[in-house]
Design a protein around this motif. Structure first.
Motif, PDB file in Angstrom:
ATOM      1  N   ASP A   1       6.980  -7.745  16.251  1.00 47.93           N
ATOM      2  CA  ASP A   1       5.553  -7.969  16.018  1.00 47.93           C
ATOM      3  C   ASP A   1       4.861  -6.678  15.580  1.00 47.93           C
ATOM      4  O   ASP A   1       4.057  -6.674  14.641  1.00 47.93           O
ATOM      5  CB  ASP A   1       4.882  -8.510  17.284  1.00 47.93           C
ATOM      6  N   GLY A   2       5.161  -5.587  16.282  1.00 46.13           N
ATOM      7  CA  GLY A   2       4.518  -4.323  15.959  1.00 46.13           C
ATOM      8  C   GLY A   2       4.838  -3.849  14.561  1.00 46.13           C
ATOM      9  O   GLY A   2       3.939  -3.448  13.802  1.00 46.13           O
ATOM     10  N   LEU A   3       6.115  -3.897  14.188  1.00 44.02           N
ATOM     11  CA  LEU A   3       6.522  -3.484  12.849  1.00 44.02           C
ATOM     12  C   LEU A   3       5.961  -4.438  11.802  1.00 44.02           C
ATOM     13  O   LEU A   3       5.468  -4.019  10.747  1.00 44.02           O
ATOM     14  CB  LEU A   3       8.045  -3.419  12.764  1.00 44.02           C
ATOM     15  N   GLY A   4       6.021  -5.733  12.091  1.00 45.83           N
ATOM     16  CA  GLY A   4       5.510  -6.725  11.147  1.00 45.83           C
ATOM     17  C   GLY A   4       4.019  -6.598  10.892  1.00 45.83           C
ATOM     18  O   GLY A   4       3.548  -6.811   9.772  1.00 45.83           O
ATOM     19  N   ASN A   5       3.275  -6.239  11.933  1.00 46.14           N
ATOM     20  CA  ASN A   5       1.818  -6.107  11.784  1.00 46.14           C
ATOM     21  C   ASN A   5       1.438  -4.975  10.843  1.00 46.14           C
ATOM     22  O   ASN A   5       0.354  -4.998  10.252  1.00 46.14           O
ATOM     23  CB  ASN A   5       1.167  -5.880  13.149  1.00 46.14           C
ATOM     24  N   GLU A   6       2.312  -3.978  10.711  1.00 53.62           N
ATOM     25  CA  GLU A   6       1.988  -2.830   9.863  1.00 53.62           C
ATOM     26  C   GLU A   6       2.662  -2.871   8.496  1.00 53.62           C
ATOM     27  O   GLU A   6       2.203  -2.229   7.552  1.00 53.62           O
ATOM     28  CB  GLU A   6       2.360  -1.530  10.574  1.00 53.62           C
ATOM     29  N   THR A   7       3.752  -3.607   8.370  1.00 55.56           N
ATOM     30  CA  THR A   7       4.514  -3.591   7.121  1.00 55.56           C
ATOM     31  C   THR A   7       3.691  -4.147   5.966  1.00 55.56           C
ATOM     32  O   THR A   7       3.124  -5.237   6.056  1.00 55.56           O
ATOM     33  CB  THR A   7       5.809  -4.404   7.286  1.00 55.56           C
ATOM     34  N   ASN A   8       3.664  -3.383   4.867  1.00 52.63           N
ATOM     35  CA  ASN A   8       2.839  -3.754   3.724  1.00 52.63           C
ATOM     36  C   ASN A   8       3.591  -3.737   2.399  1.00 52.63           C
ATOM     37  O   ASN A   8       3.357  -4.567   1.534  1.00 52.63           O
ATOM     38  CB  ASN A   8       1.637  -2.808   3.643  1.00 52.63           C
ATOM     39  N   LYS A   9       4.521  -2.792   2.260  1.00 53.74           N
ATOM     40  CA  LYS A   9       5.246  -2.638   1.002  1.00 53.74           C
ATOM     41  C   LYS A   9       6.652  -2.104   1.258  1.00 53.74           C
ATOM     42  O   LYS A   9       6.938  -1.540   2.308  1.00 53.74           O
ATOM     43  CB  LYS A   9       4.514  -1.666   0.063  1.00 53.74           C
ATOM     44  N   TYR A  10       7.528  -2.278   0.250  1.00 49.51           N
ATOM     45  CA  TYR A  10       8.791  -1.556   0.191  1.00 49.51           C
ATOM     46  C   TYR A  10       8.709  -0.621  -1.012  1.00 49.51           C
ATOM     47  O   TYR A  10       8.052  -0.919  -2.010  1.00 49.51           O
ATOM     48  CB  TYR A  10       9.992  -2.503   0.087  1.00 49.51           C
ATOM     49  N   ARG A  11       9.353   0.534  -0.916  1.00 51.24           N
ATOM     50  CA  ARG A  11       9.276   1.485  -2.025  1.00 51.24           C
ATOM     51  C   ARG A  11      10.483   2.421  -2.014  1.00 51.24           C
ATOM     52  O   ARG A  11      11.249   2.476  -1.035  1.00 51.24           O
ATOM     53  CB  ARG A  11       7.990   2.308  -1.945  1.00 51.24           C
ATOM     54  N   CYS A  12      10.610   3.168  -3.100  1.00 51.04           N
ATOM     55  CA  CYS A  12      11.574   4.261  -3.176  1.00 51.04           C
ATOM     56  C   CYS A  12      10.890   5.518  -2.659  1.00 51.04           C
ATOM     57  O   CYS A  12       9.758   5.823  -3.059  1.00 51.04           O
ATOM     58  CB  CYS A  12      12.035   4.458  -4.615  1.00 51.04           C
TER      59      CYS A  12
END
Length: 278
Positions: free
Chosen positions: A253-264
């Motif tokens: 939940d904690g990680l999911g609440n903050e995850t916004n993008k994937y990047r290099c």
């Protein structure tokens, strides 16, 4: 004079009681994950009389049983024999690691182990370094009171979903395959939006190699997760496993609440795609 004495007592009471209360409130309770109670059987053996917080750790009420420990857990060993039978933990060369009695042990002052030792018990966190060294538990006085530690790595669950990323030069990510889920991304598109679900475990396979380190970031571009470092790399429940350029994690939940993008992590302006979290 009598009135002055009363005034002195009146103003002194809050100082005495107030200070005492503040000290008590400042003490943090040390709650172990697992508590093991040891009792000496005369001078011939240790016996475990109780285990709290784990099952299958050791046989109860048998002489000098093997004890299975797990990296990362905090343990408390209560010694009912006290200093008549001082408990210590040793390595294969008989070196003291943690000990009641005269020897403090080489891990006694390790901040991550955070050992708390008194005449009643030894409490400690089993770090990887202590795990690697640990061999036996012993009575410092009676050599026959000796048993072996059996150590086990934490069981990390397999991923629910495996997602393969490849770089398109240095201009974009492309996701080439997904197993374990459907309709979460458009394959072979530049920087396609990816949908993740809280509670699932993901493996990100990075075929871009070391020159294109894959990261999860939040809306402020803070790195949350990567093979090298991230604010959630060591977070409880994420259970990050890194294999080369790939990494596996649980979307808590904690990680999911903050995850916004994937990047290099190198080409931060061009190789970046949005993430939607359910």
């Amino acid at each position: 004079m009598k009135h002055l004495t009363y005034l002195f007592l009146l103003f002194s009471l809050p100082l005495f009681f107030g200070c005492s209360q503040d000290v008590e409130e400042g003490i943090e309770e040390d709650v172990p994950d697992v508590t093991v109670t040891l009792q000496n059987f005369g001078v011939s053996a240790w016996r475990i009389t109780a285990i709290e917080g784990a099952t299958g750790l050791a046989d109860v009420n048998t002489d000098n049983p093997d004890i299975t420990l797990e990296v990362g857990k905090r343990y408390k060993f209560i010694n009912l024999g006290r200093l008549s039978h001082p408990l210590d933990f040793r390595d294969t060369d008989e070196g003291f690691l943690l000990a009641q009695g005269a020897s403090s042990g080489s891990f006694a002052n390790d901040t991550e182990v955070n050992a708390r030792i008194n005449e009643e018990s030894i409490t400690f966190t089993l770090t990887q370094e202590l795990y690697d060294a640990l061999a036996t538990y012993n009575c410092a006085i009676h050599a026959v009171m000796r048993g072996n530690f059996v150590k086990t790595e934490p069981q990390v669950p397999e991923p629910d979903v495996v997602i393969t990323f490849v770089n398109s030069g240095s201009s974009a990510w492309r996701i080439t395959s997904v197993t374990g889920a459907t309709d979460i991304v458009s394959l072979n598109m530049d920087n396609a939006t990816l949908t993740l679900t809280k509670g699932l475990r993901y493996k990100f396979i990075n075929q871009g190699g070391a020159g294109h380190p894959l990261q999860l970031i939040n809306a402020s571009n803070t790195v949350l997760l990567s093979k090298n470092s991230g604010s959630f790399n060591a977070a409880n429940g994420v259970d990050l496993v890194v294999e080369g350029n790939d990494f596996t994690f649980t979307l808590t939940d904690g990680l999911g609440n903050e995850t916004n993008k994937y990047r290099c992590g190198v080409h931060t302006g061009s190789m970046v795609g949005n993430i939607t979290v359910n």
